[in-house]
Design a protein around this motif. Structure first.
Motif, PDB file in Angstrom:
ATOM      1  N   GLN A 164       0.363  -4.994  -5.884  1.00 57.86           N
ATOM      2  CA  GLN A 164       1.721  -5.121  -5.358  1.00 57.86           C
ATOM      3  C   GLN A 164       2.120  -3.804  -4.697  1.00 57.86           C
ATOM      4  O   GLN A 164       2.017  -2.742  -5.291  1.00 57.86           O
ATOM      5  CB  GLN A 164       2.694  -5.460  -6.472  1.00 57.86           C
ATOM      6  CG  GLN A 164       4.120  -5.654  -5.997  1.00 57.86           C
ATOM      7  CD  GLN A 164       5.068  -5.981  -7.136  1.00 57.86           C
ATOM      8  OE1 GLN A 164       4.641  -6.082  -8.283  1.00 57.86           O
ATOM      9  NE2 GLN A 164       6.336  -6.144  -6.840  1.00 57.86           N
ATOM     10  N   VAL A 165       2.582  -3.898  -3.479  1.00 60.98           N
ATOM     11  CA  VAL A 165       2.979  -2.702  -2.743  1.00 60.98           C
ATOM     12  C   VAL A 165       4.391  -2.299  -3.136  1.00 60.98           C
ATOM     13  O   VAL A 165       5.293  -3.133  -3.215  1.00 60.98           O
ATOM     14  CB  VAL A 165       2.905  -2.946  -1.228  1.00 60.98           C
ATOM     15  CG1 VAL A 165       3.488  -1.767  -0.474  1.00 60.98           C
ATOM     16  CG2 VAL A 165       1.465  -3.207  -0.804  1.00 60.98           C
ATOM     17  N   GLN A 166       4.549  -1.019  -3.391  1.00 62.53           N
ATOM     18  CA  GLN A 166       5.880  -0.483  -3.680  1.00 62.53           C
ATOM     19  C   GLN A 166       6.061   0.839  -2.970  1.00 62.53           C
ATOM     20  O   GLN A 166       5.126   1.646  -2.884  1.00 62.53           O
ATOM     21  CB  GLN A 166       6.057  -0.265  -5.187  1.00 62.53           C
ATOM     22  CG  GLN A 166       6.457  -1.500  -5.968  1.00 62.53           C
ATOM     23  CD  GLN A 166       6.896  -1.148  -7.367  1.00 62.53           C
ATOM     24  OE1 GLN A 166       6.246  -0.391  -8.072  1.00 62.53           O
ATOM     25  NE2 GLN A 166       8.028  -1.714  -7.792  1.00 62.53           N
ATOM     26  N   LEU A 167       7.266   1.066  -2.475  1.00 62.88           N
ATOM     27  CA  LEU A 167       7.678   2.348  -1.919  1.00 62.88           C
ATOM     28  C   LEU A 167       8.894   2.791  -2.716  1.00 62.88           C
ATOM     29  O   LEU A 167       9.899   2.084  -2.750  1.00 62.88           O
ATOM     30  CB  LEU A 167       8.040   2.221  -0.445  1.00 62.88           C
ATOM     31  CG  LEU A 167       6.981   1.678   0.506  1.00 62.88           C
ATOM     32  CD1 LEU A 167       7.548   1.574   1.919  1.00 62.88           C
ATOM     33  CD2 LEU A 167       5.744   2.560   0.501  1.00 62.88           C
ATOM     34  N   VAL A 168       8.797   3.950  -3.345  1.00 59.76           N
ATOM     35  CA  VAL A 168       9.878   4.426  -4.188  1.00 59.76           C
ATOM     36  C   VAL A 168      10.363   5.773  -3.664  1.00 59.76           C
ATOM     37  O   VAL A 168       9.627   6.764  -3.699  1.00 59.76           O
ATOM     38  CB  VAL A 168       9.432   4.548  -5.656  1.00 59.76           C
ATOM     39  CG1 VAL A 168      10.581   5.057  -6.518  1.00 59.76           C
ATOM     40  CG2 VAL A 168       8.927   3.200  -6.170  1.00 59.76           C
ATOM     41  N   GLU A 169      11.601   5.779  -3.199  1.00 59.99           N
ATOM     42  CA  GLU A 169      12.193   7.011  -2.664  1.00 59.99           C
ATOM     43  C   GLU A 169      12.886   7.788  -3.777  1.00 59.99           C
ATOM     44  O   GLU A 169      13.386   7.201  -4.741  1.00 59.99           O
ATOM     45  CB  GLU A 169      13.226   6.713  -1.574  1.00 59.99           C
ATOM     46  CG  GLU A 169      12.693   5.977  -0.369  1.00 59.99           C
ATOM     47  CD  GLU A 169      13.182   4.552  -0.300  1.00 59.99           C
ATOM     48  OE1 GLU A 169      13.332   4.016   0.798  1.00 59.99           O
ATOM     49  OE2 GLU A 169      13.414   3.969  -1.379  1.00 59.99           O
TER      50      GLU A 169
END
Length: 123
Positions: free
Chosen positions: A1-6
């Protein structure tokens, strides 16, 4: 699962600095970028960086903001210096999985988006 966490957003006085981070997981990306959106306005391009390290940035942030990436950590950074009140916005990280036709300053180029982090610059 792709995640981008800022992370890294916050409140800062004009002239100050912040560093945003975007940690990606699930795969690697050919290009990553930062966009921002102020209340009532469209989402605007800030800066982008390709796997090669080449970068693009908006005229409004040139000389003040620097985008970098650590491919080993799958993380992109936005160093923001000399911040101005007009930089106030929600900042979003975006990522493109594979190279494709299109321009890196177009939001439609990107497959994945983070949830955003608020940056507020007080005068």
């Amino acid at each position: 699962q792709v995640q981008l966490v800022e992370s890294g957003g916050g409140l800062v006085q004009a002239g100050g600095s912040l560093r945003l981070s975007c940690a990606a997981s699930g795969r690697t990306f050919s290009a990553m970028a930062w966009f921002r959106q102020a209340p009532g306005k469209e989402r605007d391009f800030v800066a982008a960086i390709r796997w090669s390290g080449s970068t693009n940035s908006a005229d409004s942030v040139k000389g003040r903001f620097t985008i970098t990436r650590d491919n080993a950590k799958n993380t992109v950074y936005l160093q923001m210096n000399s911040l101005k009140p007009e930089d106030t916005a929600v900042y979003y990280c975006a990522a493109r999985a594979v190279v494709a036709a299109g321009t890196v300053n177009d939001p439609a180029y990107y497959n994945y988006w983070g949830q955003g982090t608020q940056v507020t610059v007080s005068s």
